[in-house]
Design a protein around this motif. Structure first.
Motif, PDB file in Angstrom:
ATOM      1  N   ILE A 189      24.937 -30.132 -47.801  1.00  0.00           N
ATOM      2  CA  ILE A 189      23.673 -30.130 -47.085  1.00  0.00           C
ATOM      3  C   ILE A 189      22.625 -29.353 -47.869  1.00  0.00           C
ATOM      4  O   ILE A 189      22.955 -28.452 -48.646  1.00  0.00           O
ATOM      5  N   ALA A 227      34.917 -27.312 -41.013  1.00  0.00           N
ATOM      6  CA  ALA A 227      33.519 -27.439 -40.597  1.00  0.00           C
ATOM      7  C   ALA A 227      32.839 -28.593 -41.330  1.00  0.00           C
ATOM      8  O   ALA A 227      32.159 -29.418 -40.718  1.00  0.00           O
ATOM      9  N   ASP A 228      33.044 -28.643 -42.649  1.00  0.00           N
ATOM     10  CA  ASP A 228      32.472 -29.744 -43.437  1.00  0.00           C
ATOM     11  C   ASP A 228      32.858 -31.095 -42.850  1.00  0.00           C
ATOM     12  O   ASP A 228      32.025 -31.976 -42.648  1.00  0.00           O
ATOM     13  N   TRP A 281      25.897 -35.187 -38.709  1.00  0.00           N
ATOM     14  CA  TRP A 281      24.561 -35.263 -39.320  1.00  0.00           C
ATOM     15  C   TRP A 281      24.248 -36.687 -39.748  1.00  0.00           C
ATOM     16  O   TRP A 281      23.158 -37.185 -39.543  1.00  0.00           O
ATOM     17  N   SER A 322      35.861 -23.448 -43.474  1.00  0.00           N
ATOM     18  CA  SER A 322      34.667 -24.186 -43.890  1.00  0.00           C
ATOM     19  C   SER A 322      35.008 -25.625 -44.274  1.00  0.00           C
ATOM     20  O   SER A 322      34.173 -26.507 -44.145  1.00  0.00           O
ATOM     21  N   LYS A 368      20.679 -24.238 -41.610  1.00  0.00           N
ATOM     22  CA  LYS A 368      21.928 -23.488 -41.481  1.00  0.00           C
ATOM     23  C   LYS A 368      22.925 -23.920 -42.546  1.00  0.00           C
ATOM     24  O   LYS A 368      22.853 -25.027 -43.071  1.00  0.00           O
ATOM     25  N   SER A 369      23.886 -23.054 -42.802  1.00  0.00           N
ATOM     26  CA  SER A 369      24.970 -23.432 -43.690  1.00  0.00           C
ATOM     27  C   SER A 369      26.072 -24.070 -42.839  1.00  0.00           C
ATOM     28  O   SER A 369      25.992 -24.096 -41.617  1.00  0.00           O
ATOM     29  N   GLU A 370      27.116 -24.550 -43.488  1.00  0.00           N
ATOM     30  CA  GLU A 370      28.177 -25.227 -42.729  1.00  0.00           C
ATOM     31  C   GLU A 370      28.861 -24.284 -41.753  1.00  0.00           C
ATOM     32  O   GLU A 370      29.228 -24.656 -40.659  1.00  0.00           O
ATOM     33  N   THR A 371      29.068 -23.041 -42.183  1.00  0.00           N
ATOM     34  CA  THR A 371      29.734 -22.097 -41.288  1.00  0.00           C
ATOM     35  C   THR A 371      28.733 -21.051 -40.838  1.00  0.00           C
ATOM     36  O   THR A 371      28.703 -19.936 -41.315  1.00  0.00           O
ATOM     37  N   PHE A 372      27.881 -21.490 -39.941  1.00  0.00           N
ATOM     38  CA  PHE A 372      26.772 -20.664 -39.486  1.00  0.00           C
ATOM     39  C   PHE A 372      27.264 -19.598 -38.518  1.00  0.00           C
ATOM     40  O   PHE A 372      27.949 -19.892 -37.545  1.00  0.00           O
ATOM     41  N   ARG A 373      26.902 -18.341 -38.778  1.00  0.00           N
ATOM     42  CA  ARG A 373      27.372 -17.254 -37.902  1.00  0.00           C
ATOM     43  C   ARG A 373      26.220 -16.472 -37.287  1.00  0.00           C
ATOM     44  O   ARG A 373      26.434 -15.456 -36.657  1.00  0.00           O
ATOM     45  N   TYR A 429      25.182 -25.723 -33.893  1.00  0.00           N
ATOM     46  CA  TYR A 429      26.585 -25.328 -34.008  1.00  0.00           C
ATOM     47  C   TYR A 429      26.673 -23.911 -34.520  1.00  0.00           C
ATOM     48  O   TYR A 429      25.727 -23.359 -35.067  1.00  0.00           O
ATOM     49  N   SER A 430      27.827 -23.317 -34.331  1.00  0.00           N
ATOM     50  CA  SER A 430      28.153 -22.090 -35.027  1.00  0.00           C
ATOM     51  C   SER A 430      29.660 -22.087 -35.266  1.00  0.00           C
ATOM     52  O   SER A 430      30.393 -22.838 -34.623  1.00  0.00           O
ATOM     53  N   VAL A 431      30.063 -21.254 -36.187  1.00  0.00           N
ATOM     54  CA  VAL A 431      31.487 -21.129 -36.514  1.00  0.00           C
ATOM     55  C   VAL A 431      31.835 -19.667 -36.302  1.00  0.00           C
ATOM     56  O   VAL A 431      31.251 -18.797 -36.940  1.00  0.00           O
ATOM     57  N   ARG A 432      32.735 -19.384 -35.374  1.00  0.00           N
ATOM     58  CA  ARG A 432      32.955 -17.985 -35.016  1.00  0.00           C
ATOM     59  C   ARG A 432      34.425 -17.688 -34.765  1.00  0.00           C
ATOM     60  O   ARG A 432      35.175 -18.568 -34.339  1.00  0.00           O
ATOM     61  N   TRP A 482      30.959 -31.534 -39.392  1.00  0.00           N
ATOM     62  CA  TRP A 482      29.497 -31.604 -39.271  1.00  0.00           C
ATOM     63  C   TRP A 482      28.887 -32.776 -40.024  1.00  0.00           C
ATOM     64  O   TRP A 482      27.952 -33.400 -39.540  1.00  0.00           O
ATOM     65  N   TYR A 483      29.438 -33.100 -41.216  1.00  0.00           N
ATOM     66  CA  TYR A 483      28.772 -34.150 -42.007  1.00  0.00           C
ATOM     67  C   TYR A 483      28.697 -35.490 -41.275  1.00  0.00           C
ATOM     68  O   TYR A 483      27.634 -36.115 -41.252  1.00  0.00           O
ATOM     69  N   GLN A 539      19.516 -30.115 -40.718  1.00  0.00           N
ATOM     70  CA  GLN A 539      20.488 -29.085 -40.325  1.00  0.00           C
ATOM     71  C   GLN A 539      19.818 -27.794 -39.875  1.00  0.00           C
ATOM     72  O   GLN A 539      20.491 -26.802 -39.606  1.00  0.00           O
TER      73      GLN A 539
END
Lengths: 773, 112
Positions: free
Chosen positions: B86, A97-98, A105, A94, B42-47, A113-116, A101-102, B39
């Motif tokens: 966010i 990710a921060d 934005w 995370s 969504k949260s930063e680590t969107f799943r 986006y997604s984080v997987r 993404w910031y 955004q």
């Protein structure tokens, strides 16, 4: 709070994505794909830098993957940047990710986006067809290439190994989208990406091929079609600054200028042609996926044709260079059996087929009529013949109407598609007429004059006379075809704009049409044409009027006297005897009984408009000093009208203590212009005065843009210039109204022959329509 | 007079309330709302699944202030509600034509 400081430190080291996009936007000659590729490359380099900064000093196994349109390098100015941050169960992901993404934005870019983890990504793709589609064309932008390639490969393998499931999900998703967005080629305001014939269809064909372990064969015409749509989409995003792919009328002129089309008509014709190419390609691909592949015995269906493997194929006996009926028979057989033409058959017909000799042999003419007689199934086959360049060998005149847009809300289709749809509708009416062949050919050709300058009916008569002779119709049949083209608007016009109780209107129709046989043909053609035009052009109201007119015209042709006018009912007389205002509503019909006065109809129209009721027709009646007016209303309202309130408002308006004008002004001011498609160009108000059609009254026809209270204004102007309205018909054609009034001189009850008075009437109506609220 | 409307994270409501009261702004209306911004919720680590824009629970507060105090109130809410992550929300102000205290019938600045 601590993260804020860190984020501002990790600001992108070089130009941001939005700056790169601005620079690209200043190169209008870049084109579609070239622009998208350049923009995708700019995004790649920006994201790689952000990724490098985000993982700096950290040991993480992660990769940034571009998916969807971005993955394909088709990033448009308004597209989301669609990415997956893939990682191997990193606990600190995370933070990465921060840091990624910031800045995105903050640059104002739309980010999806997604984080997987790899397992999440493969699992997701297995469950959700949209995720799978996005990942089929994914690629690694930054980070661990091997990690990314491994997972993308796994998703692709999963898609292909469950090919049947993949294809059926893709099919369902595609059909849902078609249902929702309609057909690009025929829409006034299409969605360039999602409509049928849009870019998504091309992606779907590629995805389907991937599921079957195939690749899509190169097709330069398809590439050109996609390039045009991409250019338009880029131009649309650039001009609007928005992300919508919906090419609305307001933007079509500017988009045309930006992509180098002469005008919006040319642009929309080019888009329609491109969409047709894509649709045809996509239909062909889906047909082949659907078709059972098992070999069946050849089934003989006429000289040179056979059904092989559920497709129409040419046999060795086929003689495309000699037999001019072959292509038409093949198409008719395909339409009748609901199967496609085999690819080889199409190629052979396109390459070797010939134009029919003049006049056409009877077999060719019969095959042509038989194809039209297949109804709705024939439409896509005619489209196929047209895409192959075969159809124009029979009708060179078709080229002028091909993909020709009709840019107003009344028409739903381009001219050529409208003609095919009309023929398909006519095929359902062949049992009602003596000459089905003439009906079908007339339906296909009735608007063929729209490809020529001048009045389309006049041009059409000339063109159809040529075609009919070429097709080998005998002179009397050719005359009938020409007559049908000449009068194809007559019944609809008279039914919706003239008083059908007026014997003169009916007699004029009977005289022009001439015979019972022609009248039946014309009635069937009118219905088929109206139904193929658009939702505003056909409905129970129009159907009923048309039926009344046709019945009365048949009677007139048979020499029967016209029906007497409907007398006042006992109930109406009883109401009139009360001497008071009464309002009786019965379904879509409202009877208003009131003390007669000039402008009564205008006050009723204004009050109804205030309550958002649409008047379709009105007949004025009454006796002595009481009026009894009957109004036909559009029953498409959402809530049941509050008749008690409407009656109370009308009573106040009649008493003069009701600010009708001011209230309508407020409603007009508050009414937002309708978001639905209107027309390419604003309608201008026009008044036509007809003093010759009927001895009983002067016919005043008003065409004007539709607006709040327009009927109130027109009828008010008629009243103040000293005329009474005997009857009225109100027609709304999308953005425009056509109102017809039978007016007589007030007090005298007769037709007005004073030219000065008629000029005053015309001026009063026009100035009432121009008056601001 | 201005109406200040702020959308903030729900758990920041108490802090913002205390800060405003401490600075002498006594009245406030708060409501539970849901929404999304840039955004897409969504949260930063969107799943989650693809293509979903989800509504996020938020609190909306409304305060009517004298125009002279406008900047002060906005700053106060912003500094209290800010986390730097966010979803911190937005603040906007609109000009107010009329204000009345119902019980006393006082108008405008009297009614503040």
């Amino acid at each position: 709070m601590s993260s804020t400081a860190r984020l501002s430190n990790s600001a992108p080291p070089t130009a941001t994505f939005s700056a790169a996009r601005l620079a690209l936007d200043e190169q209008p000659t870049l084109g579609g794909r070239a622009y998208c590729n350049a923009l995708s490359a700019a995004a790649d380099s920006w994201l790689s830098q952000l990724f490098a900064a985000a993982v700096e000093g950290r040991k993480v196994a992660a990769a940034l993957i571009a998916v969807g349109g971005y993955g394909r390098g088709e990033l448009c100015p308004g597209s989301d940047i669609d990415v997956v941050l893939l990682h191997k169960n990193e606990r600190k992901i995370s933070e990465v990710a921060d840091a990624l993404w910031y800045p995105i934005w903050d640059d104002g870019v739309h980010l999806d986006y997604s984080v997987r983890t790899p397992d999440e990504m493969v699992g997701m793709a297995g469950r959700d067809v949209k995720v799978a589609l996005g990942l089929l064309t994914a690629r690694c932008v930054a980070g661990d290439d091997d990690l990314a390639a491994g997972v993308i490969g796994q998703v692709q393998a999963q898609w292909a190994s469950k090919a049947r499931q993949s294809l059926s999900r893709l099919r369902a998703e595609t059909e849902e989208r078609w249902e929702q967005y309609g057909e690009l080629a025929f829409l006034l305001e299409p969605d360039l990406k999602r409509a049928r014939g849009g870019m998504r269809d091309v992606d779907a064909v590629h995805a389907a091929a991937a599921a079957q372990g195939e690749t899509v064969a190169a097709d330069p015409m398809l590439d050109a079609a996609v390039e045009l749509l991409l250019r338009c989409r880029v131009a649309l995003h650039q001009l609007t600054g928005r992300t919508s792919d919906h090419l609305v009328l307001d933007e079509q002129d500017r988009v045309a200028a930006r992509v180098g089309a002469a005008d919006a008509d040319e642009l929309m014709a080019a888009i329609a042609a491109a969409a047709r190419r894509i649709t045809w390609h996509s239909d062909d691909a889906w047909h082949r996926i659907d078709g059972p592949r098992a070999s069946t015995d050849a089934d003989d269906i006429g000289p040179g044709l056979a059904i092989v493997n559920n497709e129409i194929a040419l046999t060795s006996a086929a003689a495309p260079t000699i037999d001019s009926s072959l292509a038409l028979r093949a198409a008719a057989a395909a339409a009748a059996a609901g199967v496609p033409l085999a690819r080889e058959a199409m190629a052979q017909l396109a390459a070797e087929g010939v134009a029919p000799p003049v006049p056409w042999p009877a077999a060719t003419r019969d095959a042509f009529v038989a194809l039209l007689g297949c109804g709705a199934g024939a439409v896509s086959l005619i489209e196929t013949l047209d895409q192959l360049g075969v159809f124009e060998r029979y009708l060179p005149e078709w080229v002028a109407v091909r993909s020709r847009p009709q840019r107003n809300a009344y028409h739903r289709f381009t001219v050529d598609r409208h003609l095919c749809e009309t023929a398909a509708n006519a095929a359902r009416r062949v049992r009602d007429v003596g000459r089905p062949d003439i009906l079908l050919v007339a339906a296909l050709l009735h608007d063929i004059g729209k490809g020529s300058p001048g009045d389309h009916t006049v041009a059409g008569e000339r063109i159809v006379a040529d075609i009919a002779t070429r097709m080998g119709f005998p002179p009397e049949d050719a005359d009938e075809l020409v007559r049908l083209v000449r009068y194809h608007l007559l019944l609809a016009d008279v039914a919706t704009r003239r008083d059908l109780d007026d014997p003169a209107a009916v007699a004029a129709v009977a005289q022009q049409v001439g015979t019972h046989e022609s009248l039946d043909l014309l009635a069937a053609l009118t219905e088929a044409d109206s139904m193929a035009t658009g939702p505003a052009a056909w409905g129970p109201w129009k159907a009923e009027l048309l039926e009344t007119l046709v019945t009365r015209a048949h009677a007139a042709l048979a020499g029967e006297p016209p029906p007497p006018p409907t007398p006042l009912s006992e109930a109406d007389r009883a109401l009139m005897a009360t001497g008071r205002l009464r309002l009786i509503a019965d379904e879509g019909r409202v009877t208003v009984v009131a003390p007669d006065r000039p402008g009564l109809l205008s006050l009723v129209a204004g009050t109804f408009a205030l309550h958002k009721l649409r008047i379709r027709g009105a007949v004025a009646g009454g006796e002595g000093d009481m009026a009894c007016d009957v109004f036909e209303l559009d029953t498409g309202w959402h809530d049941a009208p509050r008749w008690d309130r409407i009656e109370a408002d009308l009573a106040s308006a009649l008493a003069g203590d009701f600010e009708l004008e001011a209230k309508l002004a407020r409603q007009a001011g508050g009414a937002r212009p309708p978001r639905r498609a209107s027309a390419a160009r604003a309608a201008h108000a026009r008044v036509l005065i007809d003093n010759t059609s009927t001895p009983a009254a002067t016919i005043v026809e008003v065409r004007a843009p539709d607006a709040v209270g327009v009927l109130y204004r027109i009828t008010g102007a008629i009243a103040v210039t000293g005329f009474d309205i005997a009857s009225a018909k109100v027609l709304t054609l999308g953005h425009e109204i056509v109102d017809t009034f039978y007016v007589v001189e007030a007090g005298l009850g007769r037709r007005c022959t004073n030219p000065a008075a008629l000029r005053r009437l015309e001026d009063a109506i026009l100035s009432a329509l121009r008056r601001p609220w | 007079m201005h109406l200040v409307t702020a959308i903030i994270k729900p758990y920041k409501l108490e802090e913002v309330k205390d800060a405003l009261r401490g600075a002498g702004f006594l009245g406030m209306t708060a409501s539970e709302v849901q929404g999304y911004g840039r955004q897409g919720g969504k949260s930063e680590t969107f799943r989650g699944g693809e293509y979903q824009i989800s509504f996020v629970p938020k609190v909306k507060i409304e305060v009517v202030v004298d125009t002279a105090d406008l900047d002060k109130v906005i700053d106060l809410i912003a500094s209290t509600a800010k986390t730097g992550k966010i979803g911190d929300g937005k603040i906007w102000a609109t000009d107010l034509d009329r204000l009345m205290r119902v019980r006393t019938g006082e108008f405008d600045s009297e009614a503040l």
